[in-house]
Design an enzyme around this catalytic site. Structure first.
Site, short mmCIF file in Angstrom:
data_model
loop_
_atom_site.label_atom_id
_atom_site.label_comp_id
_atom_site.label_asym_id
_atom_site.label_seq_id
_atom_site.Cartn_x
_atom_site.Cartn_y
_atom_site.Cartn_z
N THR A 37 39.72 39.21 32.62
CA THR A 37 40.12 39.06 34.23
C THR A 37 40.90 37.58 34.57
O THR A 37 40.61 36.80 33.61
CB THR A 37 39.03 39.33 35.01
OG1 THR A 37 38.02 38.45 34.95
CG2 THR A 37 38.43 40.87 34.94
N ASP A 38 41.54 37.56 35.57
CA ASP A 38 41.87 36.38 35.91
C ASP A 38 41.48 36.34 37.41
O ASP A 38 40.57 36.96 38.00
CB ASP A 38 43.33 35.95 36.11
CG ASP A 38 44.12 36.99 36.73
OD1 ASP A 38 43.76 37.68 37.73
OD2 ASP A 38 45.26 37.40 36.34
N ALA A 39 41.72 34.99 38.11
CA ALA A 39 41.24 34.79 39.64
C ALA A 39 41.79 35.84 40.49
O ALA A 39 41.33 35.86 41.73
CB ALA A 39 41.63 33.23 39.97
#
Lengths: 155, 155, 155, 155
Positions: A21-23
């Site tokens: 995932t990313d932010a």
């Protein structure tokens, strides 16, 4: 090997991990291509191929891969966000393009909805000359077995 | 090369990118090691070394790297979260451990605060025998030049 | 859940994939930490925890993770090269450090030889205040169940 | 900002790092997309945008990104192998698709030869409703400035 159920090596599973995932809270896009390639490797392995006979390695100890399978193009469509813990069904749809190249489409589903689709096209080259060459026999077998499967499906 | 300001090749910059983050909104931990290794490569390059003479590659065309520098251990401390867009100062502190190995400490700072520290220890091995061997001359030069710099700093 | 065989959630498997390697022909070092974290997630999941209750996500739809578990330090030892296709046994050894933090050691073996060991230390923080807090109940349960298992092993 | 030379924010540089390669000795394909996204972020930053105003982060402290820019499709062509140490010229060619979406083409060159091309298409969505919305003003400005530049080039 052709008698085994293709579901064992063309339909796989994958869980979205936190590091994927990313932010924005969902899968960061380019990880999809890592998933596609790893799923392809898992498919070859489940079909019965030995990774060291398909992929280069400095520690082959005699096994000499004379053919490399570099990727010449790839694309992906992202239809739904994938979040940590999502358990995806992975469907692999191989297709022979010509005597030197093949494509692997990978469809990721969650609860029967399509999350994303990746396409990767490989070409066979001679490692020394870097010229195009015939696909390795092992890959041909895997492609043919996949086609048999889809023929059956389409009846 | 020794006359150049070591600041040019021991003090670098790096910006936190979106793909470095995870769903907690900050840098996902293991990217730090990628940053450390890339900063080390940038340091060697800025000092004047040629990557193909230090790192293996299948396309060396004559340049034969007979020595590999695998990593035998590494560690990291994370002191502050790093968020997308943070512009970090990267300080590289090399240290020769013995005739076969060296360590590179990398300190990441934001606004003069330490964000994280990574340590990577490499050992030199002969590619064919996989036995330990003397460090390559180029790495020795880079290590010595770094030491000269820290000697000057400590006066 | 405590009655299940801990082997199901503390002993896992992992195959080295082509994208895990670098031009030296073997696993690129920092991928080990990705493997460690993903194995830990797989362990939590196999034990019975729900990823969305442990990890942050923007798509929680009501599930509110108020505690984050950032990594404060980690280290790794690399003992043998891992090449594409290697099938590794993954042993997870959790340890509670204090009321706010825990460590997960992950041992990767090939044919009963240790390939590499990773250690990751997490600390629990309140997401809003970013101050240390007690470990989430789910993590406490998982830690206790692991300890029960190692008590039995040591008899 | 429009008076600055677009070369400063549409033409960048990137060096291939060791961790970008795989056991075939050259860049592993999916890293290209990481390079594309990081180059886009560098372009926005060099143009004058603040990352925290464009990308989500849990540590925004008041800056509230209400619009996310998820990727809906991407593709890449690989024309030449890229090896460790290769210094690439990175040309960024943005294009507005419609009021909700834009595409960024990124061309990587080595010694004036095209190594690879990546295309990434983003769509603007409201973070809360996840419905399509107008592109953020900052992105509109960056797109317009890029178009001005290409208009000049085509005269």
């Amino acid at each position: 090997m052709l008698n085994r159920d293709p579901k064992d090596w063309l339909v796989l599973k994958r869980t979205v991990r936190f590091g994927d995932t990313d932010a924005a809270g969902v899968m960061h896009f380019h990880n999809l291509f890592r998933w596609c390639h790893e799923s392809w490797e898992e498919s070859l392995e489940s079909y019965g191929l030995v990774a060291l006979e398909v992929f280069p390695s400095s520690l082959r100890e005699g096994l000499e891969t004379k053919i490399a399978l570099p990727i010449v193009r790839c694309d992906a469509e992202f239809r739904m966000p994938a979040k940590v813990g999502d358990q995806l069904l992975v469907e692999i749809v191989p297709r022979k393009v010509d005597s030197n190249s093949f494509q692997v489409k990978t469809i990721f589903k969650s609860d029967n909805n399509c999350v994303a689709i990746g396409n990767i096209q490989h070409v066979a080259i001679d490692v020394l000359t870097r010229q195009r060459c015939l696909l390795p026999d092992a890959i041909e077998l895997w492609l043919e077995a996949s086609l048999l499967d889809s023929d059956i499906q389409s009846i």
